[in-house]
Design an enzyme around this catalytic site. Structure first.
Site, short mmCIF file in Angstrom:
data_model
loop_
_atom_site.label_atom_id
_atom_site.label_comp_id
_atom_site.label_asym_id
_atom_site.label_seq_id
_atom_site.Cartn_x
_atom_site.Cartn_y
_atom_site.Cartn_z
N ALA A 132 53.55 -36.47 39.73
CA ALA A 132 54.83 -36.63 39.05
C ALA A 132 55.67 -35.38 39.17
O ALA A 132 55.13 -34.28 39.24
CB ALA A 132 54.59 -36.94 37.56
N CYS A 133 56.99 -35.57 39.20
CA CYS A 133 57.95 -34.49 38.93
C CYS A 133 58.46 -33.70 40.14
O CYS A 133 57.75 -33.45 41.10
CB CYS A 133 57.42 -33.50 37.91
SG CYS A 133 56.73 -34.27 36.45
N THR A 134 59.72 -33.29 40.00
CA THR A 134 60.36 -32.33 40.90
C THR A 134 61.13 -31.34 40.04
O THR A 134 61.87 -31.75 39.14
CB THR A 134 61.33 -33.03 41.87
OG1 THR A 134 60.61 -33.95 42.70
CG2 THR A 134 62.04 -32.00 42.76
#
Length: 367
Positions: A132-134
């Site tokens: 998940a996630c940037t």
């Protein structure tokens, strides 16, 4: 003045979204901002937080129950509900008492909130599929640091969007730091202490679950309780960076930090219980004005099946430092791959500018 500046920024961002971003046909919506008073006793801090933002408690309870049942195995639920009965052995004050008070406010069993708050620590390891996630930290042409992040979560993003809120953590009737979180979750995954630093956490899937458990037994901090502790205690970027490096976390994680000066930015790569690496803003000569972290170690190539890093780099290079702004960062976080079906929210923040803290719930995520 600050309220007017924040409102102006919000209106500009909303205009930019509606004219520039294509999604599922639904519109992104600004997150409600709730208030938590840190001067109150921990048991009382979350008593009235929903009244300050108009969040629907009944709806929240239903969503949290559905979320827990959909992502946690029954045997794990039973184990963590038992943890709830011995909470002080696993979570330090004030967080154990905050969870007790929040349990009463939400009308949910304490064990269920323990599950929600320890979910990352029991799912972040090398067999996990929940990448998940940037996160992006960059300096504009005036050398102001702007920090943005997408919070992606593979497990039931539709539920998480419904319980996304901003929280203004206050002390002495003044904002100490802003955070974006989920109702029922008292840790911090995204936050900014204005005038000092901003910080976001991205999942790192390394190591083994048994190592996470061992680190917890040996005094490691619950990962995003540690991040909240940094926001509460660190007075500037340097202190925050040192705490991010030196605080042992239960699970592996990437802590991404931004400061108020043009060179203040870092990716702190954490193993369970110790630091693995630190990458500083300016160290990559190909793009010294920004850093990008997704869910892969900065020194390794991301897999071709999930190359959000290069998608973000290409978008940042097209914008360029001279044209960079909070609105442009939102646009970068909305390009294909970086923005995806699992994106629950996008937050844009700047420790140097308190008017720049805004979270959009990504109902417009692609199907």
């Amino acid at each position: 003045m600050l309220t007017i500046k924040r409102l102006t920024f919000s209106l500009l961002l909303l205009f930019y979204i509606t004219t520039s971003v294509k999604g599922s046909g639904q519109a992104a919506q600004p997150a409600k901002t709730c208030t938590v008073n840190l001067d109150l006793l921990p048991l009382q801090r979350w008593n009235n937080f929903t009244s300050s933002c108009g969040f629907n408690l009944t709806k929240g309870r239903e969503i949290i129950n559905a979320l827990i049942k959909s992502v946690v195995k029954p045997e794990v639920i039973e184990l963590l509900q038992d943890v709830g009965a011995k909470l002080d052995d696993y979570l330090p004050l004030p967080y154990s008492d905050e969870l007790r008070g929040l349990s009463s406010t939400l009308g949910l069993p304490l064990g269920d909130l323990v599950i929600l708050n320890l979910l990352y620590d029991i799912t972040a390891y090398d067999d996990s599929s929940s990448k998940a996630c940037t996160s992006i930290v960059a300096s504009d042409k005036q050398n102001k640091i702007i920090h943005g992040r997408n919070l992606d979560y593979q497990m039931q993003p539709k539920y998480l969007r419904e319980i996304t809120i901003q929280v203004d953590f206050q002390r002495n009737k003044k904002s100490l730091f802003m955070a974006t979180t989920y109702v029922g979750y008292i840790g911090v995954i995204t936050g900014c202490r204005h005038g000092a630093f901003s910080i976001s956490g991205d999942e790192r899937d390394k190591g083994k679950l048994w190592k996470n458990i061992l680190t917890a037994l040996n005094g490691g901090k619950s990962t995003f309780f540690a991040q909240r502790m940094i926001l509460e205690q660190a007075r500037n970027y340097e202190e925050a960076l040192q705490m991010a490096i030196n605080t042992p976390t239960i699970a592996p994680v990437y802590f991404i930090l931004g400061g108020v000066k043009s060179w203040e930015g870092a990716i702190v790569v954490k193993d369970s219980g110790k630091v693995a690496n630190v990458s500083l803003l300016g160290s990559d000569l190909k793009h010294p004005w920004y850093i990008v972290e997704t869910n892969y170690d900065p020194w390794l190539r991301p897999p071709a099946t999930d190359d959000r890093r290069d998608a973000a780099i290409n978008a940042m290079n097209k914008v360029g430092k001279n044209n960079f702004s909070p609105q442009q960062l939102y646009n970068v976080l909305s390009v294909n791959l970086v923005f995806n079906k699992d994106t629950t929210y996008t937050t844009i923040m700047s420790a140097a500018d308190p008017s720049v803290y805004h979270t959009m719930i990504r109902y417009d995520a692609p199907n």
